[in-house]
Design an enzyme around this catalytic site. Structure first.
Site, PDB file in Angstrom:
ATOM      1  N   CYS A 169       0.647  -1.265   0.145  1.00  0.00           N
ATOM      2  CA  CYS A 169       0.057   0.088   0.036  1.00  0.00           C
ATOM      3  C   CYS A 169       0.712   1.258  -0.162  1.00  0.00           C
ATOM      4  CB  CYS A 169      -0.687   0.109   1.141  1.00  0.00           C
ATOM      5  SG  CYS A 169      -1.851  -1.471   1.437  1.00  0.00           S
ATOM      6  N   HIS A 309      -2.620   7.720   6.288  1.00  0.00           N
ATOM      7  CA  HIS A 309      -3.118   6.595   5.516  1.00  0.00           C
ATOM      8  C   HIS A 309      -4.382   6.031   5.946  1.00  0.00           C
ATOM      9  CE1 HIS A 309      -1.957   2.718   3.407  1.00  0.00           C
ATOM     10  NE2 HIS A 309      -1.940   2.146   4.520  1.00  0.00           N
ATOM     11  N   GLU A 320      -0.891   4.776  13.477  1.00  0.00           N
ATOM     12  CA  GLU A 320      -0.523   6.297  12.956  1.00  0.00           C
ATOM     13  C   GLU A 320      -0.739   7.239  13.763  1.00  0.00           C
ATOM     14  OE1 GLU A 320      -1.356   8.301   8.324  1.00  0.00           O
ATOM     15  OE2 GLU A 320      -2.579   6.536   8.883  1.00  0.00           O
ATOM     16  N   LYS A 341      -9.932   7.660   2.664  1.00  0.00           N
ATOM     17  CA  LYS A 341     -10.353   6.147   2.284  1.00  0.00           C
ATOM     18  C   LYS A 341     -11.761   5.559   2.473  1.00  0.00           C
ATOM     19  CE  LYS A 341      -5.500   4.100   2.135  1.00  0.00           C
ATOM     20  NZ  LYS A 341      -4.835   5.356   2.360  1.00  0.00           N
ATOM     21  N   HIS A 346      -9.871   1.584  -0.302  1.00  0.00           N
ATOM     22  CA  HIS A 346      -8.439   1.428  -0.067  1.00  0.00           C
ATOM     23  C   HIS A 346      -8.037   0.981  -1.292  1.00  0.00           C
ATOM     24  CE1 HIS A 346      -4.434   1.107   1.057  1.00  0.00           C
ATOM     25  NE2 HIS A 346      -4.421   0.264   2.020  1.00  0.00           N
ATOM     26  N   PHE A 405       2.062  -3.623   3.761  1.00  0.00           N
ATOM     27  CA  PHE A 405       2.237  -4.810   4.276  1.00  0.00           C
ATOM     28  C   PHE A 405       3.630  -5.143   4.055  1.00  0.00           C
ATOM     29  CE2 PHE A 405      -2.426  -6.963   4.057  1.00  0.00           C
ATOM     30  CZ  PHE A 405      -2.798  -6.331   5.034  1.00  0.00           C
TER      31      PHE A 405
END
Length: 419
Positions: A169, A309, A320, A341, A346, A405
């Site tokens: 991502c 994010h 975050e 998002k 996403h 990831f």
């Protein structure tokens, strides 16, 4: 005296977006600021057996007018088609006249988190059902994730640096950051950079469902993705592409280009903590933001807005938030922080570039998009997330975060260009 690499400045002069919220950048931005949400029940396949049956799915997408032929459409995966359409829009928006440019100095960095998953799935079914002799000779060029970058280079005869990033991502943000670095180093005058993704297929949805990463709020899709909200239960898949034209400042000025913003800093770190989960205290993300600020020559208090994010996962949003507080201290509570998002889904490897386009529009318009579906505050997520309603405010400096990831972290910093 020649200009050193550190003196070269990089600006954003064009953008292209393909998303479920709009098939071009203008419609996308208008729908985002209007508070629309693109998440709906999946229609591309029968999702009845899946835990998650919703997504921000692009409908009525026809790449044929933007590609050389219908045959070429059949020979490319959907993720590449998204990139072709967004890349064309970005080039047109930039006003670059390629007939007058040295194409040896214009490159393409387009990444994807997964690449041609639809091709992989379809061709595997053919292999099992009909045998290896029936596999398409175009299978490999269709599925490899570098093909979006390669095809755009081929279509426009762009012979400069060409790379496909892949960092889950964080992919598109890394592509933009590495393109920024390439221009600063003097290896290119302009770059098309960003990401593209097309994973709303049974294999993609099923894989993420198996990880228990997806929202299962299937009966209320418009409110399923709810970043930083106490009742968030996972992310919602999106698809599409975001591509920006980055350009060396003096080159852009010489041709009278419109400049959306200056790209000022880039951070790139690893958590080295867990295969999918972020480091518990957001330490890797914090180092990434600090690196970007250092590269930009800015202090934390220079920042006005963070496009987070913010995926709507329990652990990710908390980590975050911790990272932002670690970097910005008491000033964190004075920052506008929002995740888009909830509206877009996403978009995985495309997310960072679409969100950088959002940041450029924030600087241009002075409108910060809201974090939609934010209704129940989480005590562990206690910043100003611009809840539910866009905000008009002066924005000179933005931070754009993407985390993937594998522990990949990427941060970009943009600043209003004042000539």
């Amino acid at each position: 005296m020649s200009t050193s690499w550190t003196d070269r400045r990089v600006v954003v002069t064009g953008m292209g977006v393909v998303s479920a919220l709009g098939l071009n950048a203008k419609d996308f931005w208008g729908n985002l600021i209007a508070g629309q949400c693109a998440v709906q029940p999946i229609t591309g396949f029968d999702a009845a057996a899946f835990d998650c049956r919703i997504a921000a799915e692009i409908k009525n997408f026809d790449p044929t007018p933007f590609m050389p032929s219908a045959k070429e459409v059949r020979r490319t995966d959907r993720f590449t088609q998204f990139a072709v359409v967004a890349g064309r829009e970005a080039l047109l928006d930039s006003g670059l006249d390629l007939e007058k440019e040295n194409r040896d100095e214009i490159g393409v960095f387009i990444g994807s988190g997964i690449g041609g998953l639809q091709t992989t799935s379809t061709q595997h079914q053919i292999l099992l059902g009909k045998g290896p002799g029936r596999l398409s000779p175009f299978m490999i060029p269709m599925l490899i994730l570098n093909m979006a970058s390669g095809i755009l280079s081929l279509y426009y005869k762009l012979r400069g640096p060409n790379v496909a990033t892949c960092s889950a991502c964080a992919t598109a943000t890394h592509a933009l950051g590495e393109a920024w670095r390439t221009i600063k180093m003097g290896d290119a005058t302009a770059m098309l950079a960003g990401g593209t993704e097309a994973t709303i297929i049974p294999l993609g949805i099923g894989g993420f469902c198996a990880m228990k990463a997806m929202s299962t709020r299937n009966e209320d899709p418009q409110h399923a993705s709810r970043p930083f909200d106490r009742d968030r239960d996972g992310f919602v898949m999106g698809e599409g592409a975001g591509i920006l034209v980055l350009e060396e400042l003096e080159h852009a000025k010489a041709r009278g280009a419109r400049i959306y913003c200056e790209l000022l800093g880039y951070g790139n770190t690893a958590d080295a903590s867990h295969v999918t989960a972020p480091s518990p205290e957001g330490e890797g993300a914090a180092r990434c933001m600090r690196m970007a600020l250092k590269n930009a020559g800015l202090n934390p208090t220079d920042v006005n807005y963070i496009n987070a994010h913010g995926t709507s996962t329990q652990q990710g949003d908390i980590c975050e938030t911790k990272a932002i507080k670690a970097v910005f201290g008491d000033y964190a509570r004075k920052l506008a922080v929002s995740s888009t998002k909830g509206a877009t889904g996403h978009m995985l490897g495309a997310a960072g570039a679409v969100e950088m386009a959002i940041c450029a529009k924030v600087i241009e318009t002075g409108i910060v998009p809201a974090t939609i579906n934010y209704h129940n505050p989480d005590p562990e997520c206690d910043l100003d997330y611009v809840p539910n309603t866009p905000r008009e405010m002066k924005v000179d400096v933005i931070v754009n975060n993407s985390f993937g990831f594998g522990g990949h972290n990427a941060t970009l910093i943009g600043r209003k260009f004042n000539g």
